[in-house]
Motif scaffolding. Structure first.
Motif, PDB file in Angstrom:
ATOM      1  N   THR A  48       1.993 -27.575 -46.311  1.00  0.00           N
ATOM      2  CA  THR A  48       2.367 -29.301 -46.248  1.00  0.00           C
ATOM      3  C   THR A  48       2.757 -29.741 -47.463  1.00  0.00           C
ATOM      4  N   MET A  49       3.826 -29.147 -48.458  1.00  0.00           N
ATOM      5  CA  MET A  49       4.517 -29.936 -48.822  1.00  0.00           C
ATOM      6  C   MET A  49       6.012 -30.565 -48.611  1.00  0.00           C
ATOM      7  N   SER A  50       5.941 -31.319 -49.594  1.00  0.00           N
ATOM      8  CA  SER A  50       7.493 -32.482 -48.693  1.00  0.00           C
ATOM      9  C   SER A  50       8.405 -32.357 -49.784  1.00  0.00           C
ATOM     10  N   LEU A  51       9.524 -31.920 -49.236  1.00  0.00           N
ATOM     11  CA  LEU A  51      11.216 -31.406 -49.819  1.00  0.00           C
ATOM     12  C   LEU A  51      11.602 -32.240 -49.556  1.00  0.00           C
ATOM     13  N   ASP A  52      12.791 -31.836 -50.609  1.00  0.00           N
ATOM     14  CA  ASP A  52      14.072 -32.764 -50.965  1.00  0.00           C
ATOM     15  C   ASP A  52      14.939 -31.322 -50.702  1.00  0.00           C
ATOM     16  N   PHE A  53      16.070 -32.190 -49.895  1.00  0.00           N
ATOM     17  CA  PHE A  53      17.217 -30.995 -49.433  1.00  0.00           C
ATOM     18  C   PHE A  53      18.353 -31.385 -50.060  1.00  0.00           C
ATOM     19  N   TYR A  54      18.857 -30.012 -50.953  1.00  0.00           N
ATOM     20  CA  TYR A  54      20.551 -31.026 -51.300  1.00  0.00           C
ATOM     21  C   TYR A  54      21.716 -29.774 -51.028  1.00  0.00           C
ATOM     22  N   ILE A  55      22.231 -30.860 -50.739  1.00  0.00           N
ATOM     23  CA  ILE A  55      24.223 -30.210 -50.614  1.00  0.00           C
ATOM     24  C   ILE A  55      24.646 -29.805 -52.281  1.00  0.00           C
ATOM     25  N   ASP A  56      25.014 -28.966 -52.832  1.00  0.00           N
ATOM     26  CA  ASP A  56      25.425 -29.883 -54.410  1.00  0.00           C
ATOM     27  C   ASP A  56      24.708 -30.369 -54.567  1.00  0.00           C
ATOM     28  N   VAL A  57      25.117 -31.185 -55.144  1.00  0.00           N
ATOM     29  CA  VAL A  57      23.790 -31.772 -56.407  1.00  0.00           C
ATOM     30  C   VAL A  57      23.583 -33.808 -55.322  1.00  0.00           C
ATOM     31  N   THR A  58      24.237 -33.228 -53.966  1.00  0.00           N
ATOM     32  CA  THR A  58      23.604 -34.690 -52.915  1.00  0.00           C
ATOM     33  C   THR A  58      22.176 -34.053 -52.213  1.00  0.00           C
ATOM     34  N   ARG A  59      21.423 -34.666 -52.509  1.00  0.00           N
ATOM     35  CA  ARG A  59      20.191 -35.306 -51.756  1.00  0.00           C
ATOM     36  C   ARG A  59      20.458 -35.785 -50.304  1.00  0.00           C
ATOM     37  N   VAL A  60      20.197 -34.808 -49.469  1.00  0.00           N
ATOM     38  CA  VAL A  60      20.718 -35.363 -48.760  1.00  0.00           C
ATOM     39  C   VAL A  60      19.866 -36.106 -47.284  1.00  0.00           C
ATOM     40  N   ASN A  61      18.179 -36.508 -47.390  1.00  0.00           N
ATOM     41  CA  ASN A  61      16.921 -36.936 -46.752  1.00  0.00           C
ATOM     42  C   ASN A  61      17.086 -38.075 -48.008  1.00  0.00           C
ATOM     43  N   ASN A  62      17.764 -39.141 -48.586  1.00  0.00           N
ATOM     44  CA  ASN A  62      16.925 -39.838 -49.335  1.00  0.00           C
ATOM     45  C   ASN A  62      15.988 -40.740 -48.523  1.00  0.00           C
ATOM     46  N   LYS A  63      16.129 -40.976 -47.695  1.00  0.00           N
ATOM     47  CA  LYS A  63      14.837 -42.251 -47.058  1.00  0.00           C
ATOM     48  C   LYS A  63      13.780 -41.360 -46.540  1.00  0.00           C
ATOM     49  N   LYS A  64      13.132 -40.675 -46.808  1.00  0.00           N
ATOM     50  CA  LYS A  64      11.679 -40.128 -45.750  1.00  0.00           C
ATOM     51  C   LYS A  64      12.562 -38.399 -46.665  1.00  0.00           C
ATOM     52  N   ALA A  65      10.996 -38.171 -46.673  1.00  0.00           N
ATOM     53  CA  ALA A  65      10.528 -36.194 -47.133  1.00  0.00           C
ATOM     54  C   ALA A  65      10.888 -35.702 -46.366  1.00  0.00           C
ATOM     55  N   LEU A  66      11.417 -34.668 -46.140  1.00  0.00           N
ATOM     56  CA  LEU A  66      11.700 -33.495 -45.201  1.00  0.00           C
ATOM     57  C   LEU A  66       9.417 -32.425 -45.622  1.00  0.00           C
ATOM     58  N   LYS A  67      10.133 -32.695 -44.446  1.00  0.00           N
ATOM     59  CA  LYS A  67       7.898 -31.966 -43.787  1.00  0.00           C
ATOM     60  C   LYS A  67       8.486 -30.975 -42.641  1.00  0.00           C
ATOM     61  N   PHE A  68       7.377 -30.360 -42.932  1.00  0.00           N
ATOM     62  CA  PHE A  68       7.143 -29.365 -41.738  1.00  0.00           C
ATOM     63  C   PHE A  68       7.306 -28.931 -40.071  1.00  0.00           C
ATOM     64  N   ASN A  69       8.947 -28.867 -39.870  1.00  0.00           N
ATOM     65  CA  ASN A  69       9.084 -29.248 -38.602  1.00  0.00           C
ATOM     66  C   ASN A  69      10.243 -30.196 -37.936  1.00  0.00           C
ATOM     67  N   ASP A  70      10.339 -31.114 -39.522  1.00  0.00           N
ATOM     68  CA  ASP A  70      11.547 -31.586 -39.572  1.00  0.00           C
ATOM     69  C   ASP A  70      12.553 -30.994 -39.377  1.00  0.00           C
ATOM     70  N   LYS A  71      13.787 -32.605 -39.076  1.00  0.00           N
ATOM     71  CA  LYS A  71      14.760 -32.289 -38.911  1.00  0.00           C
ATOM     72  C   LYS A  71      15.900 -32.747 -39.408  1.00  0.00           C
ATOM     73  N   ILE A  72      16.653 -32.427 -39.707  1.00  0.00           N
ATOM     74  CA  ILE A  72      18.434 -33.501 -39.950  1.00  0.00           C
ATOM     75  C   ILE A  72      19.580 -32.512 -39.282  1.00  0.00           C
ATOM     76  N   ASP A  73      19.753 -33.996 -38.842  1.00  0.00           N
ATOM     77  CA  ASP A  73      20.810 -33.197 -37.403  1.00  0.00           C
ATOM     78  C   ASP A  73      22.012 -33.156 -38.360  1.00  0.00           C
ATOM     79  N   TYR A  74      23.057 -32.893 -37.704  1.00  0.00           N
ATOM     80  CA  TYR A  74      24.192 -31.896 -38.156  1.00  0.00           C
ATOM     81  C   TYR A  74      24.686 -33.269 -39.235  1.00  0.00           C
ATOM     82  N   LEU A  75      24.875 -32.888 -40.726  1.00  0.00           N
ATOM     83  CA  LEU A  75      26.330 -33.150 -41.296  1.00  0.00           C
ATOM     84  C   LEU A  75      27.642 -32.844 -41.465  1.00  0.00           C
ATOM     85  N   ASN A  76      28.479 -33.734 -41.561  1.00  0.00           N
ATOM     86  CA  ASN A  76      30.181 -32.975 -41.966  1.00  0.00           C
ATOM     87  C   ASN A  76      30.294 -32.629 -42.966  1.00  0.00           C
TER      88      ASN A  76
END
Length: 239
Positions: A48-76
């Protein structure tokens, strides 16, 4: 693994941009397009943990927390070695991190697997075949991310289509994944995930569209006490 402060661990900055972006390298009057790598992210950690995902020092899910079964579409992102990490939402300490090389022109998916000391494998990175399906077909692959109490011989999972005699994929152990295979499109397809001859969970009434690419994965934890974290299946479209 000890928690690591994101501000001190990562020294390299990465530019993460919209999917349609194009980068150009300038040499005098000549502009040459630079290929990028693509990265999608799926939270497959049954918690049930809410997560932030980082690529190097950049957080890519600024608008909402990442939760179980959530998906972030392709980033360049710029190709090369990138550090990916997860932290608790709005925290600044990485609770899991790993470095991956991203080649130009390749699409990847990273599945968050575990953030706890109990599992040494924290992420699964796949290279995604995003080539167009054959005419009048779709493409599907299968990943076993169901954390079962048992393991070993006979613990692999199969993926099949209800009403078909032959399974699409057989005997995929925990963390194993298949190549993409062509399937016929349909308005209402039921996918069965089996262990041996027994159907253990299903994806009913799925619309599979011509020309699209899908990943189906078994998810959950057999030791979970919350229904949403128990054995299940999920499907997503690569986009």
């Amino acid at each position: 693994m000890k928690n690591v402060n994101l501000k001190t661990l990562f020294k390299t900055f990465i530019a993460v941009v919209a999917v349609s972006a194009v980068f150009a390298a300038c040499s005098k009057d000549k502009y040459e397009p630079q290929q990028v790598a693509g990265l999608s992210v799926i939270d497959a950690f049954p918690d049930t943990m809410s997560l932030d995902f980082y690529i190097d020092v950049t957080r890519v899910n600024n608008k909402k927390a990442l939760k179980f079964n959530d998906k972030i579409d392709y980033l360049n992102l710029f190709p090369g070695t990138r550090t990916v990490s997860v932290a608790r939402r709005n925290g600044n300490k990485a609770i899991a991190h790993e470095r991956f090389n991203m080649a130009p022109g390749i699409g990847y998916s990273i599945f968050i697997l575990d953030t706890l000391q109990t599992n040494e494998k924290r992420f699964l990175r796949t290279e995604d075949d995003l080539s167009a399906p054959a005419a009048d077909k779709a493409k599907v692959r299968f990943i076993n991310l169901y954390k079962a109490a048992t393991s070993g011989v006979g613990a692999g999972l199969e993926l099949g289509i209800a009403g078909k005699d032959t399974d699409l994929f057989t005997e995929k152990a925990f963390y194993e994944y298949t190549d993409f295979t062509a399937v016929d499109p349909g308005e209402s397809i039921t996918f069965n995930i089996k262990q041996g001859d027994a159907v253990i969970t299903t994806l009913p009434n799925v619309k599979i569209e011509r020309g699209k690419i899908y990943t189906i994965y078994a998810k959950g934890n057999s030791a979970a006490t919350i229904d949403s974290l128990k054995l299940g299946a999920a499907i997503y479209t690569h986009k």
